[in-house]
Design an enzyme around this catalytic site. Structure first.
Site, PDB file in Angstrom:
ATOM      1  N   ASP A  74       0.859  -1.177   0.000  1.00 19.68           N
ATOM      2  CA  ASP A  74       0.000   0.000   0.000  1.00 19.68           C
ATOM      3  C   ASP A  74       0.902   1.237   0.000  1.00 19.68           C
ATOM      4  O   ASP A  74       1.484   1.593   1.029  1.00 19.68           O
ATOM      5  CB  ASP A  74      -0.912   0.027   1.232  1.00 19.68           C
ATOM      6  N   LYS A 147      -6.821   3.378  -3.409  1.00 20.10           N
ATOM      7  CA  LYS A 147      -7.312   3.298  -2.028  1.00 20.10           C
ATOM      8  C   LYS A 147      -7.545   4.699  -1.508  1.00 20.10           C
ATOM      9  O   LYS A 147      -6.756   5.618  -1.751  1.00 20.10           O
ATOM     10  CB  LYS A 147      -6.282   2.557  -1.165  1.00 20.10           C
ATOM     11  N   LYS A 179     -10.391   0.312  -3.127  1.00 20.30           N
ATOM     12  CA  LYS A 179     -10.442  -0.072  -1.718  1.00 20.30           C
ATOM     13  C   LYS A 179     -10.839   1.150  -0.896  1.00 20.30           C
ATOM     14  O   LYS A 179     -10.198   2.199  -0.974  1.00 20.30           O
ATOM     15  CB  LYS A 179      -9.089  -0.607  -1.237  1.00 20.30           C
TER      16      LYS A 179
END
Length: 211
Positions: A74, A147, A179
């Site tokens: 991430d 995300k 996400k």
């Protein structure tokens, strides 16, 4: 969190059957060892939470984490550049995403699939137009997911921003997924977002409430 805290978290994750456990880079090896015989993946964060490291630093950090056992990365995008330059930020930030995506996709996770790259854009700090720019940068750079948030700012996932991401991806024909993370704490919030996103990021205390 201590090493024992991480072990406890990983064991809970196995019991619940979540997709992945996200830990700091220094805890990747501990988590990977504990989850080695589990379907649960190990995720870690890169340039967290500011996103200010250079593209080369982010790529090196991702590579080190993968060698340590990370299945997912991430990476925090340097979203401040979007605030400064708007559409002119595209090439610079595309390069950042692409470098880390190349590192991820040339390695395999424990299920023999390419390591997943999720790019955190901190959408709560961006305007609607800037969310479109960030989404296009992530698409063009080869991210697997965009995300919403680190969860470290005042604004996390917002439904209107997620819809913008969703429509941008749909209109481009991209296969990138979304996400939602940051401030999602209960089932009612999940139900609001679930039509638009593929995964949720939640703190362990919130997961306990859902279980």
């Amino acid at each position: 969190a201590s090493g024992q805290d991480i072990l406890k978290l990983c064991r809970k994750a196995k019991d619940l059957g979540v997709k992945s456990v996200c830990v700091l880079p220094k805890m990747v090896k501990i988590a990977a060892q504990e989850l080695r015989d589990s379907k649960v993946l190990v995720c870690t964060v890169i340039s967290f939470p500011s996103g200010l490291k250079s593209a080369e630093e982010k790529a090196d950090e991702a590579r080190t984490a993968i060698y340590g056992g990370a299945d997912e990365i991430d990476m925090v995008l340097n979203h401040s550049i979007i605030k400064q330059k708007g559409y002119e930020s595209h090439e610079e930030l595309w390069n950042e995403v692409a470098k880390v995506a190349n590192v991820c996709h040339e390695h395999r996770d424990k299920h023999s699939k390419s390591v997943t790259l999720k790019v955190i854009v901190e959408s709560g700090l961006l305007t609607d137009e800037e969310v479109v720019i960030a989404t296009e940068i992530c698409e063009d750079g080869g991210a697997d997911y965009i995300k919403t948030s680190t969860g470290k700012t005042g604004v996390g996932a917002e439904l209107n921003k997620v819809r913008i991401m969703y429509n941008t991806i749909k209109n481009s024909g991209s296969k990138m997924k979304i996400k939602a993370s940051g401030g999602i704490n209960d089932l009612s919030q999940i139900n609001q977002f679930i039509s638009y996103v593929d995964r949720f990021g939640m703190g362990y205390a919130s997961v306990d409430k859902l279980n």
